[in-house]
Write an enzyme that holds these catalytic residues in place. Structure first.
Site, short mmCIF file in Angstrom:
data_model
loop_
_atom_site.label_atom_id
_atom_site.label_comp_id
_atom_site.label_asym_id
_atom_site.label_seq_id
_atom_site.Cartn_x
_atom_site.Cartn_y
_atom_site.Cartn_z
N GLY A 111 0.81 -1.22 0.00
CA GLY A 111 0.00 0.00 0.00
C GLY A 111 0.84 1.27 0.00
CG ASN A 112 1.47 3.07 -2.78
OD1 ASN A 112 0.59 3.57 -3.45
ND2 ASN A 112 2.07 1.93 -3.10
CB THR A 127 10.01 1.71 -1.98
OG1 THR A 127 9.78 0.34 -2.34
CG2 THR A 127 11.49 1.91 -1.73
CB THR A 156 6.07 3.74 -3.27
OG1 THR A 156 5.45 2.58 -3.84
CG2 THR A 156 5.19 4.94 -3.58
CB SER A 157 8.24 1.09 -7.72
OG SER A 157 7.48 0.04 -7.15
CD GLU A 158 2.52 -1.12 -5.95
OE1 GLU A 158 1.47 -0.68 -5.48
OE2 GLU A 158 2.87 -2.30 -5.85
CG HIS A 177 -2.11 0.54 -3.80
ND1 HIS A 177 -3.06 -0.35 -4.26
CD2 HIS A 177 -0.94 -0.16 -3.70
CE1 HIS A 177 -2.49 -1.53 -4.44
NE2 HIS A 177 -1.21 -1.45 -4.09
CG HIS A 240 -1.69 -5.17 -7.28
ND1 HIS A 240 -0.86 -4.36 -8.02
CD2 HIS A 240 -1.30 -4.99 -6.00
CE1 HIS A 240 0.00 -3.74 -7.22
NE2 HIS A 240 -0.26 -4.09 -5.98
#
Length: 353
Positions: A111-112, A127, A156-158, A177, A240
């Protein structure tokens, strides 16, 4: 504003037993009327007796920035990163992270969160960190292409998926997320929860979108989520998790709570015979409320006419990944670059023969 009372007003107060404010302004005739006849009670000083209804306000949570005023130099960006308004947002994100982790929405480092704070600046979580143990010192700044601008930890990569929504949908100022278990179970199955059974869900979520699977942190996944996020403020990322967006981060988190509760209760309802759906007419009233609250307009979506669907859990249409329009300084697609490189090498080899 103080009210001016006339003799007629005083006579009416005498007849009806009203109360005269202590700071009322009286005309000369009103003073004479007050001096004669029955007594009138006086309200304590500072207490309003106005018949007009008091206005109760909803707090404004959206972070608003001045367009064209982004900090440019590293020094300006660093000062902005540590400014009181950004520090306040950081504390809120830390709090939401703990609440999210406490609800079992985030497994491990999953999550982020992100909040857009400028034309080209987004505050986001880092991340490889548990959302239950973040601090304000862990937060990051990135630009709209995902390049890190500030922070001690790597972003974070997302966040690319968050940015993909923000680029396409101007109403999306904050994204959340997470992997709430029941909503994520629907995402793993590639299905959306039932419609027209829960008023709150119809208002705050509406039709859930399904974004096709992509490897987490890649542009393919980001583009799929971004396309879906244009028309859906709640996106199930197939295989996901869940993405929600709003004009502020707390509302985005509330939507995450709402959809998880809806998925959980829907599963329970089907175990005891299935939820009772309300009518299309009832649903249209909720759409009006949704529109009045400034939610994204979903009336044009074919998935919205679901009140008479007999399917328990409708598969829903899947949003395919589409690359965003070419922008100056935009990131590149790693897969496309590999293909171009391979073709180039083949051409060079043929030319050498």
């Amino acid at each position: 504003m103080k009210r001016v009372y006339t003799a007629k007003d005083i006579e009416e107060l005498k007849r009806n037993g009203g109360t005269l404010p202590a700071d009322a302004i009286l005309t000369p005739q009103a003073k004479e009327a007050l001096a004669s006849g029955s007594a009138i009670s006086f309200a304590p000083k500072g207490v309003s007796t106005s018949s007009a209804p008091k206005e109760y306000k909803v707090p404004e949570k959206e972070y608003k920035w001045k367009q064209g005023a982004d900090p440019k130099t590293p020094e300006e960006i660093e000062r902005f990163f540590h400014s009181p308004e950004i520090e306040k947002l950081k504390r809120l994100i830390v709090d939401l992270g703990r609440r999210s982790y406490g609800k079992n929405y985030n497994d491990g480092n999953g999550g982020n969160f992100s909040v857009r704070v400028g034309d080209n600046i987004v505050l986001c979580t880092p991340t490889m960190i548990s959302k239950g143990s973040m601090s304000v010192d862990d937060m990051c700044f990135v630009d709209m292409e995902g390049n890190q601008l500030a922070g001690n930890r790597k972003r974070t990569s997302e966040v690319l998926a968050h940015l993909a929504i923000m680029k396409r949908q101007p109403m999306a100022k904050a994204c959340c997320h997470a992997h709430p278990p029941h909503a994520t179970a629907f995402a793993l199955a590639g299905k959306t929860p039932p419609r027209c059974v829960n008023p709150e869900t119809e208002i705050f979520i509406g039709q859930v979108g399904l974004a096709n699977y992509g490897t987490p942190g890649t542009l393919h996944m980001a583009n799929a989520v971004g396309e879906c996020g244009v028309d859906h403020d709640c996106v199930f990322m197939v295989n996901h998790g869940v993405m929600t967006w709003a004009n502020d981060i707390e509302t985005a988190f509330w939507k995450m709570e709402n959809v998880e509760a809806h998925c959980y209760t829907s599963m329970l309802a089907y175990q005891i015979g299935g939820p009772k759906k309300f009518t299309e007419k009832d649903a249209s009233e909720l759409v009006k409320i949704r529109s009045a609250m400034g939610m994204v307009d979903q009336q044009h979506l074919t998935e919205c006419s679901l009140c008479h669907s007999s399917d328990e859990f409708r598969p829903g249409s899947v949003c395919e990944a589409k690359a965003p329009e070419k922008r100056d300084g935009a990131g590149f697609d790693c897969d496309a670059e590999k293909i171009v490189s391979k073709i180039t090498q083949m051409i060079i080899s043929e030319m050498k023969k």
